[in-house]
Scaffold this motif. Structure first.
Motif, short mmCIF file in Angstrom:
data_model
loop_
_atom_site.label_atom_id
_atom_site.label_comp_id
_atom_site.label_asym_id
_atom_site.label_seq_id
_atom_site.Cartn_x
_atom_site.Cartn_y
_atom_site.Cartn_z
N PHE A 55 28.87 22.85 88.37
CA PHE A 55 28.00 24.00 88.14
C PHE A 55 27.48 24.55 89.46
CE2 PHE A 55 23.56 25.40 87.87
CZ PHE A 55 23.74 26.56 87.14
N LEU A 56 27.03 23.67 90.35
CA LEU A 56 26.50 24.13 91.64
C LEU A 56 27.59 24.75 92.51
CD1 LEU A 56 23.98 21.27 92.50
CD2 LEU A 56 23.47 23.61 91.80
N ASP A 57 28.80 24.19 92.47
CA ASP A 57 29.89 24.78 93.25
C ASP A 57 30.19 26.21 92.78
OD1 ASP A 57 30.21 22.55 94.81
OD2 ASP A 57 31.92 21.75 93.66
N ARG A 58 30.26 26.39 91.47
CA ARG A 58 30.54 27.73 90.93
C ARG A 58 29.39 28.68 91.26
NH1 ARG A 58 29.34 29.55 85.69
NH2 ARG A 58 28.83 27.40 85.24
N TYR A 59 28.16 28.21 91.10
CA TYR A 59 27.00 29.04 91.38
C TYR A 59 26.94 29.40 92.87
CZ TYR A 59 22.25 30.82 90.80
OH TYR A 59 21.16 31.63 90.76
N ALA A 60 27.30 28.46 93.74
CA ALA A 60 27.28 28.73 95.18
C ALA A 60 28.32 29.78 95.57
CB ALA A 60 27.53 27.44 95.95
N LYS A 61 29.45 29.80 94.87
CA LYS A 61 30.47 30.81 95.16
C LYS A 61 30.06 32.18 94.66
CE LYS A 61 34.41 27.73 95.29
NZ LYS A 61 35.60 27.24 94.60
N GLU A 62 29.39 32.20 93.50
CA GLU A 62 29.02 33.48 92.90
C GLU A 62 27.77 34.08 93.52
OE1 GLU A 62 28.66 32.65 88.74
OE2 GLU A 62 30.81 32.33 88.48
N GLN A 63 26.75 33.25 93.76
CA GLN A 63 25.47 33.75 94.26
C GLN A 63 24.90 32.82 95.33
OE1 GLN A 63 23.07 34.24 90.76
NE2 GLN A 63 24.33 35.90 89.99
N PRO A 64 25.48 32.82 96.53
CA PRO A 64 25.03 31.89 97.56
C PRO A 64 23.60 32.16 98.06
CG PRO A 64 26.65 33.40 98.45
CD PRO A 64 26.60 33.63 96.98
N VAL A 65 23.21 33.43 98.10
CA VAL A 65 21.87 33.77 98.59
C VAL A 65 20.81 33.23 97.64
CG1 VAL A 65 20.32 35.66 99.20
CG2 VAL A 65 22.73 35.79 99.82
N LYS A 66 21.05 33.37 96.35
CA LYS A 66 20.10 32.85 95.36
C LYS A 66 19.99 31.33 95.47
CE LYS A 66 19.93 36.10 91.53
NZ LYS A 66 20.20 36.29 90.11
N LEU A 67 21.12 30.66 95.67
CA LEU A 67 21.11 29.20 95.76
C LEU A 67 20.31 28.74 96.99
CD1 LEU A 67 22.14 26.57 94.50
CD2 LEU A 67 24.09 26.72 96.05
N VAL A 68 20.48 29.43 98.11
CA VAL A 68 19.72 29.08 99.31
C VAL A 68 18.23 29.36 99.09
CG1 VAL A 68 19.34 29.68 101.74
CG2 VAL A 68 21.66 29.36 100.88
N ALA A 69 17.91 30.45 98.42
CA ALA A 69 16.51 30.78 98.14
C ALA A 69 15.89 29.73 97.22
CB ALA A 69 16.40 32.17 97.52
N ILE A 70 16.63 29.30 96.21
CA ILE A 70 16.12 28.27 95.31
C ILE A 70 15.91 26.96 96.06
CG2 ILE A 70 16.76 26.83 93.32
CD1 ILE A 70 18.15 29.33 92.17
N ALA A 71 16.85 26.60 96.92
CA ALA A 71 16.71 25.37 97.69
C ALA A 71 15.51 25.44 98.64
CB ALA A 71 17.99 25.10 98.48
#
Length: 153
Positions: A86-102
């Protein structure tokens, strides 16, 4: 093989550093280069996967194996294995959001300081209880079975 960085041109140094980055991203496997004399020279000049600082100590290999075995048996490892696709797919689709969440999660953890709510004993118990420490010790002792035992004498 050591590289004299001053003897290389800026483009050659850039190519060497790119190769090192690609090798690291490929998990240590060298990328394929076109077979030209310049490519072969850069391939020979590229630094090999180095040994870390801890690799110079004899106990580091055993310690690393113990930690790897502990992590394989830990319940948090199972959770990360389930979340990874799930995280791999999410990181490919929306990397900026993932970094902001982290970043937000990290800031909240620092502000809330949840480690103050737990005692050291509770943390150690949770770490040791979740893994099979007795089995690890037994396995390590069996590997050193060539040593004479007190019972055998």
């Amino acid at each position: 093989m050591t590289i004299d960085r001053n003897a290389l041109t800026a483009q050659q140094r850039l190519a060497v550093s790119r190769r090192a980055l690609v090798r690291e991203m490929n998990g240590g496997a060298a990328p394929e280069l076109p077979s030209t004399s310049r490519a072969r020279a850069l391939n020979a000049a590229a630094p090999e996967g180095g040994t870390g600082f801890l690799e110079h100590f004899a106990w580091a290999k055993v310690g690393r194996k113990v930690v790897e075995r502990w992590w394989r048996r830990h319940p948090a490892n199972a959770a990360t294995q389930l979340a990874r696709p799930f995280l791999d797919r999410y990181a490919k689709e929306q990397p900026v959001k993932l970094v902001a969440i982290a970043a937000t999660s990290g800031a909240l953890i620092v502000l809330v300081k949840p480690w103050r709510l737990l005692s050291v004993t509770a943390v150690v118990t949770a770490l040791l209880k979740s893994s099979d420490i007795a089995d690890m010790v037994t396995t390590l002792m069996q590997k050193n079975s060539s040593l004479p035992r007190k019972d055998d004498q």
